[in-house]
Enzyme design. Structure first.
Site, mmCIF file in Angstrom:
data_model
loop_
_atom_site.group_PDB
_atom_site.id
_atom_site.type_symbol
_atom_site.label_atom_id
_atom_site.label_comp_id
_atom_site.label_asym_id
_atom_site.label_seq_id
_atom_site.Cartn_x
_atom_site.Cartn_y
_atom_site.Cartn_z
ATOM 1 N N HIS A 64 -15.079 -9.563 7.084
ATOM 2 C CA HIS A 64 -14.492 -8.806 7.469
ATOM 3 C C HIS A 64 -14.808 -7.996 8.493
ATOM 4 C CE1 HIS A 64 -10.431 -7.243 5.902
ATOM 5 N NE2 HIS A 64 -10.962 -6.033 5.578
ATOM 6 N N TYR A 67 6.234 23.507 -12.942
ATOM 7 C CA TYR A 67 5.079 24.088 -13.328
ATOM 8 C C TYR A 67 4.656 25.441 -12.523
ATOM 9 C CZ TYR A 67 4.991 20.765 -16.801
ATOM 10 O OH TYR A 67 5.299 19.499 -17.797
ATOM 11 N N LYS A 112 -2.220 -8.642 -2.085
ATOM 12 C CA LYS A 112 -3.131 -8.394 -3.234
ATOM 13 C C LYS A 112 -1.983 -6.310 -3.795
ATOM 14 C CE LYS A 112 -5.518 -5.355 0.091
ATOM 15 N NZ LYS A 112 -7.451 -5.999 1.214
ATOM 16 N N CYS A 125 5.462 16.743 -10.683
ATOM 17 C CA CYS A 125 5.209 16.207 -12.362
ATOM 18 C C CYS A 125 4.633 15.418 -12.736
ATOM 19 C CB CYS A 125 6.205 17.087 -13.062
ATOM 20 S SG CYS A 125 7.109 19.145 -12.646
ATOM 21 N N ARG A 156 -5.834 -13.373 8.128
ATOM 22 C CA ARG A 156 -5.725 -12.504 6.822
ATOM 23 C C ARG A 156 -5.126 -11.508 7.550
ATOM 24 N NH1 ARG A 156 -11.275 -13.248 6.557
ATOM 25 N NH2 ARG A 156 -11.336 -11.218 6.303
ATOM 26 N N ASP A 209 6.337 13.058 -14.589
ATOM 27 C CA ASP A 209 8.294 12.678 -14.667
ATOM 28 C C ASP A 209 9.048 12.887 -13.725
ATOM 29 O OD1 ASP A 209 6.801 10.955 -16.595
ATOM 30 O OD2 ASP A 209 7.297 12.176 -17.580
ATOM 31 N N ARG A 225 -19.750 -3.755 2.864
ATOM 32 C CA ARG A 225 -19.326 -4.161 1.851
ATOM 33 C C ARG A 225 -19.259 -5.357 0.841
ATOM 34 N NH1 ARG A 225 -12.521 -3.178 1.588
ATOM 35 N NH2 ARG A 225 -12.620 -5.686 2.474
HETATM 36 C C1 LIG Z 1 -7.132 -6.238 1.961
HETATM 37 C C2 LIG Z 1 -7.744 -7.777 3.355
HETATM 38 C C3 LIG Z 1 -6.958 -7.330 4.016
HETATM 39 C C4 LIG Z 1 -5.863 -7.912 4.777
HETATM 40 O O1 LIG Z 1 -6.219 -6.679 5.515
HETATM 41 P P1 LIG Z 1 -5.122 -5.556 5.917
HETATM 42 O O2 LIG Z 1 -5.498 -4.362 6.784
HETATM 43 O O3 LIG Z 1 -3.547 -5.029 5.169
HETATM 44 O O4 LIG Z 1 -4.351 -6.386 7.246
HETATM 45 C C5 LIG Z 1 -7.905 -9.444 4.621
HETATM 46 N N1 LIG Z 1 -8.883 -9.391 4.492
HETATM 47 C C6 LIG Z 1 -9.913 -9.114 3.781
HETATM 48 C C7 LIG Z 1 -11.200 -9.168 3.192
HETATM 49 C C8 LIG Z 1 -9.738 -7.878 2.761
HETATM 50 O O5 LIG Z 1 -9.516 -7.591 1.506
#
Ligand SMILES: *Cc1c(COP(=O)(O)O)cnc(C)c1O
Length: 409
Positions: free
Chosen positions: A178, A284, A49, A331, A240, A333, A149
């Site tokens: 998760h 700046y 992602k 800055c 995951r 850039d 969440r």
């Molecule tokens: C981002 C995410 C992961 C991976 O998490 P990491 O900490 O980068 O390994 C796995 N499951 C879900 C639902 C996530 O949102």
């Protein structure tokens, strides 16, 4: 207009760019896959992602699949469509809340989406109706086992699962959760979440509402080898990981094992070399004033590239192996560094902005500590204006810039 591969590569190397080591990434995928397999997790999803945490989604996704990842994880349907547009055929799961208007395209492109709220099915009904006859929307059900969440509450799980199973346009094929605290030294809440999730699965199973695929665990839980109870062994288990595959540590409590390697180096070049006299200020607000005459370098990178402005007067870069503090404000850039300790600096010399810590480079963890964030955000912040150069076997295999991705002919 975009130029040939060679032209775009020469141009990228001449200025600010990120080098992505695809061999390191592939090796990390294999190392993680083997570690997980030893613990009975048959499948692994590589999470790519947010442009693969800044590393480039398309090339990382391809590399992950070639190296043995079974699934790819993204946050939005648009990200999954991008991967499909680049010919990636591996299973893809959209982990976040879904955009109802893209559900039809998700179904047509064989993209699996997450149902993580009891109201979503009603909301997507009009779009399900547009799915062609021979196609279905593949969905995984997410359980909120305590992170609060995204996910359905365990009490709602069987009702939602039954609705999914009864919906003719939906194929309900996975169940997951998760963890909120896997990167924490204390694993009591992690264990609590594992048992809540396991209970939910066990409640769904006798009713025929638990599909055969279940998945858990980000990088931290993958590295810590969080163990699922034996009652779940009839299921196909998937993990995951995301961050660890890029060679970064989930936290101080959960450092990345030595077998993993960093994937990204962010580089630029000196665009001006000049002398700041004692008492003169820089950038700046003139927030840095030279205490003594100082040789300085201006480099073409700023918060418009994703270099956090909080690194003003705090971060550093590496030139010829020397640590060169950022002086004055970052800055949009450009930014100025103190190159007083660099021998014979010249315009065009290479500058390492983010590296692996060797040769006095600043790591994503160093930068994160300076600005009060996490390494995830440091690499994910690198914007598309920064061309990515993809390396494999010491050769450049692709370049990605504002004109898109171009592979070596
Ligand atoms: C981002 C995410 C992961 C991976 O998490 P990491 O900490 O980068 O390994 C796995 N499951 C879900 C639902 C996530 O949102």
């Amino acid at each position: 207009m975009a130029g040939t591969f060679a032209e775009r590569l020469v141009s990228a190397i001449a200025s600010t760019h990120a080098v992505i080591d695809l061999d390191a990434y592939a090796s990390n995928v294999q190392v993680m896959r083997n570690r997980l397999r030893k613990r009975g997790s048959e499948l692994m999803m590589a999470v790519v992602k947010a442009n693969a945490y800044g590393h480039g989604a398309v090339m990382c996704a391809r590399t992950a699949v070639d190296a043995g990842a079974d699934w790819l994880g993204v946050a939005r349907i648009e990200e999954a469509l991008l991967l499909r547009d680049h010919g990636i055929t591996a299973p893809i799961l959209v982990l976040g809340p879904l955009n109802p208007t893209l559900v039809t395209r998700a179904a047509q492109n064989d993209i699996t989406v997450t149902i993580g709220s009891p109201d979503t099915l009603d909301r997507i009904q009009p779009f399900l109706a547009q799915i062609p006859d021979d196609t279905m929307l593949d969905v995984h059900l997410k359980i909120d086992s305590g992170m609060h969440r995204f996910g359905v509450h365990p009490h709602e799980a069987s009702d939602v699962a039954r609705d999914l199973q009864e919906e003719p346009k939906v194929r309900y094929s996975g169940l997951y959760t998760h963890f909120a605290t896997a990167d924490d030294g204390d694993d009591s809440f992690l264990n609590e979440q594992i048992s809540r999730f396991t209970e939910t699965v066990m409640e769904l199973m006798p009713e025929g509402l638990a599909p055969s695929l279940i998945h858990v665990s980000n990088s931290a839980a993958s590295i810590r080898e969080a163990q699922l109870p034996d009652v779940l062994s009839p299921f196909t288990i998937m993990y995951r990981p995301g961050l660890a595959l890029y060679g970064m540590s989930p936290s101080g409590d959960v450092p990345i094992p030595n077998e993993f390697h960093r994937v990204l180096t962010l580089k630029t070049r000196l665009g001006r070399v000049f002398r700041l006299e004692k008492g003169e200020g820089v950038s700046y607000g003139l927030t840095h004033v030279a205490k003594h005459p100082t040789i300085c370098g201006t480099v073409p990178i700023g918060y418009g590239d994703g270099l956090d402005r909080h690194l003003s007067n705090r971060g550093w870069m590496s030139v010829k192996g020397r640590r060169c503090p950022i002086i004055g404000r970052v800055c949009m850039d450009q930014v100025v560094i103190d190159i007083n300790n660099v021998s014979q600096p010249e315009e065009g010399d290479e500058v390492i902005v983010i590296g692996d810590g060797r040769s006095n480079t600043m790591t994503p963890e160093d930068a994160a500590a300076k600005i009060g964030t996490i390494n995830y955000e440091v690499t994910t912040a690198i914007l598309p204006r920064v061309p990515r150069i993809y390396m494999s076997y010491e050769d450049v295999v692709a370049v990605e810039d504002l004109n898109g991705l171009v592979e070596k002919p």
